[in-house]
Scaffold this motif. Sequence first.
Motif, PDB file in Angstrom:
ATOM      1  N   LEU A   1      17.115 -36.481  52.916  1.00  0.00           N
ATOM      2  CA  LEU A   1      16.442 -35.379  52.582  1.00  0.00           C
ATOM      3  C   LEU A   1      16.985 -34.443  51.689  1.00  0.00           C
ATOM      4  N   VAL A   2      18.398 -34.091  52.044  1.00  0.00           N
ATOM      5  CA  VAL A   2      19.242 -33.241  51.083  1.00  0.00           C
ATOM      6  C   VAL A   2      19.883 -33.599  50.014  1.00  0.00           C
ATOM      7  N   GLN A   3      20.240 -35.115  49.805  1.00  0.00           N
ATOM      8  CA  GLN A   3      20.882 -35.503  48.642  1.00  0.00           C
ATOM      9  C   GLN A   3      21.872 -34.836  48.380  1.00  0.00           C
ATOM     10  N   PRO A   4      22.791 -34.555  49.072  1.00  0.00           N
ATOM     11  CA  PRO A   4      24.083 -33.849  48.879  1.00  0.00           C
ATOM     12  C   PRO A   4      25.071 -34.511  47.919  1.00  0.00           C
ATOM     13  N   ASP A   5      25.867 -33.551  47.169  1.00  0.00           N
ATOM     14  CA  ASP A   5      26.872 -33.990  46.453  1.00  0.00           C
ATOM     15  C   ASP A   5      28.310 -34.237  47.273  1.00  0.00           C
ATOM     16  N   GLU A   6      28.209 -33.246  48.192  1.00  0.00           N
ATOM     17  CA  GLU A   6      29.400 -33.025  49.428  1.00  0.00           C
ATOM     18  C   GLU A   6      28.852 -33.040  50.731  1.00  0.00           C
ATOM     19  N   VAL A   7      29.378 -33.832  51.450  1.00  0.00           N
ATOM     20  CA  VAL A   7      29.215 -33.601  52.928  1.00  0.00           C
ATOM     21  C   VAL A   7      30.313 -33.189  53.720  1.00  0.00           C
ATOM     22  N   TYR A   8      30.344 -31.985  54.549  1.00  0.00           N
ATOM     23  CA  TYR A   8      31.469 -31.699  55.395  1.00  0.00           C
ATOM     24  C   TYR A   8      31.222 -32.017  56.846  1.00  0.00           C
ATOM     25  N   ASN A   9      31.784 -32.725  57.123  1.00  0.00           N
ATOM     26  CA  ASN A   9      31.677 -33.112  58.693  1.00  0.00           C
ATOM     27  C   ASN A   9      32.578 -32.209  59.827  1.00  0.00           C
ATOM     28  N   LEU A  10      32.074 -31.008  59.961  1.00  0.00           N
ATOM     29  CA  LEU A  10      33.003 -30.207  60.761  1.00  0.00           C
ATOM     30  C   LEU A  10      32.188 -30.202  62.247  1.00  0.00           C
ATOM     31  N   GLY A  11      31.253 -30.725  62.444  1.00  0.00           N
ATOM     32  CA  GLY A  11      30.540 -30.588  63.763  1.00  0.00           C
ATOM     33  C   GLY A  11      31.446 -31.513  64.735  1.00  0.00           C
ATOM     34  N   ALA A  12      31.757 -30.830  65.944  1.00  0.00           N
ATOM     35  CA  ALA A  12      32.477 -31.537  67.140  1.00  0.00           C
ATOM     36  C   ALA A  12      32.716 -30.526  68.221  1.00  0.00           C
ATOM     37  N   ILE A  13      32.912 -31.074  69.396  1.00  0.00           N
ATOM     38  CA  ILE A  13      33.364 -30.313  70.423  1.00  0.00           C
ATOM     39  C   ILE A  13      34.780 -29.797  70.362  1.00  0.00           C
ATOM     40  N   SER A  14      34.794 -28.683  70.091  1.00  0.00           N
ATOM     41  CA  SER A  14      36.417 -28.139  69.633  1.00  0.00           C
ATOM     42  C   SER A  14      37.346 -27.722  70.591  1.00  0.00           C
ATOM     43  N   PHE A  15      36.823 -27.436  72.007  1.00  0.00           N
ATOM     44  CA  PHE A  15      37.518 -26.786  72.800  1.00  0.00           C
ATOM     45  C   PHE A  15      38.223 -28.175  73.619  1.00  0.00           C
ATOM     46  N   VAL A  16      39.802 -28.030  73.393  1.00  0.00           N
ATOM     47  CA  VAL A  16      40.549 -29.479  73.716  1.00  0.00           C
ATOM     48  C   VAL A  16      40.179 -29.332  75.234  1.00  0.00           C
ATOM     49  N   PRO A  17      40.551 -28.395  76.227  1.00  0.00           N
ATOM     50  CA  PRO A  17      40.328 -28.541  77.738  1.00  0.00           C
ATOM     51  C   PRO A  17      39.290 -29.350  78.209  1.00  0.00           C
ATOM     52  N   MET A  18      38.021 -29.044  77.639  1.00  0.00           N
ATOM     53  CA  MET A  18      37.128 -29.715  77.638  1.00  0.00           C
ATOM     54  C   MET A  18      36.829 -31.059  77.844  1.00  0.00           C
ATOM     55  N   SER A  19      37.840 -31.733  76.654  1.00  0.00           N
ATOM     56  CA  SER A  19      37.861 -33.135  76.742  1.00  0.00           C
ATOM     57  C   SER A  19      38.249 -33.973  77.951  1.00  0.00           C
ATOM     58  N   TRP A  20      38.990 -33.078  78.818  1.00  0.00           N
ATOM     59  CA  TRP A  20      39.500 -33.701  80.216  1.00  0.00           C
ATOM     60  C   TRP A  20      38.419 -33.845  81.192  1.00  0.00           C
ATOM     61  N   GLN A  21      37.459 -32.793  81.010  1.00  0.00           N
ATOM     62  CA  GLN A  21      36.141 -32.607  81.707  1.00  0.00           C
ATOM     63  C   GLN A  21      34.932 -33.536  81.595  1.00  0.00           C
ATOM     64  N   GLN A  22      34.821 -33.579  80.157  1.00  0.00           N
ATOM     65  CA  GLN A  22      33.941 -34.438  79.601  1.00  0.00           C
ATOM     66  C   GLN A  22      34.225 -35.300  78.752  1.00  0.00           C
ATOM     67  N   PRO A  23      35.056 -36.352  79.072  1.00  0.00           N
ATOM     68  CA  PRO A  23      35.766 -37.393  77.952  1.00  0.00           C
ATOM     69  C   PRO A  23      34.841 -38.144  77.175  1.00  0.00           C
ATOM     70  N   ASN A  24      33.765 -38.820  77.753  1.00  0.00           N
ATOM     71  CA  ASN A  24      32.706 -39.590  77.333  1.00  0.00           C
ATOM     72  C   ASN A  24      32.036 -38.617  76.341  1.00  0.00           C
ATOM     73  N   LEU A  25      31.370 -37.634  76.624  1.00  0.00           N
ATOM     74  CA  LEU A  25      30.739 -36.833  75.593  1.00  0.00           C
ATOM     75  C   LEU A  25      31.489 -36.362  74.285  1.00  0.00           C
ATOM     76  N   VAL A  26      32.631 -35.981  74.773  1.00  0.00           N
ATOM     77  CA  VAL A  26      33.700 -35.596  73.467  1.00  0.00           C
ATOM     78  C   VAL A  26      34.018 -36.723  72.724  1.00  0.00           C
ATOM     79  N   THR A  27      34.253 -38.032  73.239  1.00  0.00           N
ATOM     80  CA  THR A  27      34.396 -39.318  72.357  1.00  0.00           C
ATOM     81  C   THR A  27      33.118 -39.616  71.666  1.00  0.00           C
ATOM     82  N   GLU A  28      31.907 -39.222  72.323  1.00  0.00           N
ATOM     83  CA  GLU A  28      30.701 -39.554  71.383  1.00  0.00           C
ATOM     84  C   GLU A  28      30.550 -38.813  70.299  1.00  0.00           C
ATOM     85  N   VAL A  29      30.716 -37.377  70.467  1.00  0.00           N
ATOM     86  CA  VAL A  29      30.547 -36.399  69.378  1.00  0.00           C
ATOM     87  C   VAL A  29      31.849 -36.229  68.292  1.00  0.00           C
ATOM     88  N   ASN A  30      33.017 -36.351  68.874  1.00  0.00           N
ATOM     89  CA  ASN A  30      34.237 -36.503  67.969  1.00  0.00           C
ATOM     90  C   ASN A  30      34.456 -37.536  67.432  1.00  0.00           C
TER      91      ASN A  30
END
Length: 345
Positions: free
Chosen positions: A70-99
């Motif tokens: 729909l957007v037909q972008p010239d540039e895509v910036y993929n900044l989306g992530a779960i960015s709080f590192v300590p959370m990755s030990w609490q929810q490793p599966n979710l962080v792996t799926e997103v990041n």
Amino acid sequence: MSKRALITGVTGQDGSYLAEHLISSGYEVWGLVRGQANPRKDRISRLIPELRFIDGDLMDQGSLVSAVDLVQPDEVYNLGAISFVPMSWQQPNLVTEVNGNGVLRMLEAVRMVSGLSGGSARSEAAGRIRFYQASSSEMFGMVAETPQRETTLLHPRSPYGVAKAFGHHITRNYRESYGMYGVSGILFNHESPRRGAEFVPRKISLAVAQIKLGLQDKLSLGNLDAVRDWGFAGDYVRAMHLMLQQEEPGDYVVGTGQMHSVRDAVRLAFEYVGLDWEEHVVIDPALVRPAEVEILCADSSHARTRLGWEPEVDFAELMRMMVESDLAEARLVREHGAALTGARW
């Protein structure tokens, strides 16, 4: 005709600064948001009224294909992530799926909309949509050398770092497999007044503001000896944009090259408001990571030479900027009894 950009993670610190930078450069900017009732969408809409939105989710392949189409972008910036590192030990599966897998899904969306098939030869279609992946210095983990550069061995020390390493490598793989213009920015720690309250420098600046005004007494921290290369997020988004303006795609380390400990950040922040940090800081062992990354320091000579990029805000100015912003909010709390959320913007 102006260029068009699509940003995932647009409601975060980096996404907001990048959207502002691109709009000021004449871009039409779209932000990918998960759910139209997203409360962060209202905040960033007030901050950047020119920003447009489209629904999408890094865990839903179909929504990403639809958004890119729909957007037909010239540039895509993929900044989306779960960015709080300590959370990755609490929810490793979710962080792996997103990041991790989220990067793959975004690459697939770009590939499908561009009509790319196998073969590493660059094509007109391959260059039409340029892709930026937000890699992380956390990928270096147990560092093989200091400072770290583009060729430094990756040895991540958290599920977050492992997921980011996958995203980094799969971006390179799509560049080599499909001729896609894909780059990774290996960004070292970068902060701002827009940083989430859970991140250490912002946690420090928020607490200092409240302690100064009598709204809080103590600040609990983990490892004061951890060393990072901290810069200003507003400087780093300029590097992201520059990476996608080069004739050929490549990966770049972005950082200041200056190391500071958590203790340094604490000292500067308390000194700015005229307080002795040792009277207010307590060590909480529960806040120490299971596997610490002790020293991170960037060798960004490649980015400085090829992109002409230089950081403009030093560490002391960064901490002052954050404390000043949080003092302003803390005064509102004292005067009006509002909740100090760390998300005033």
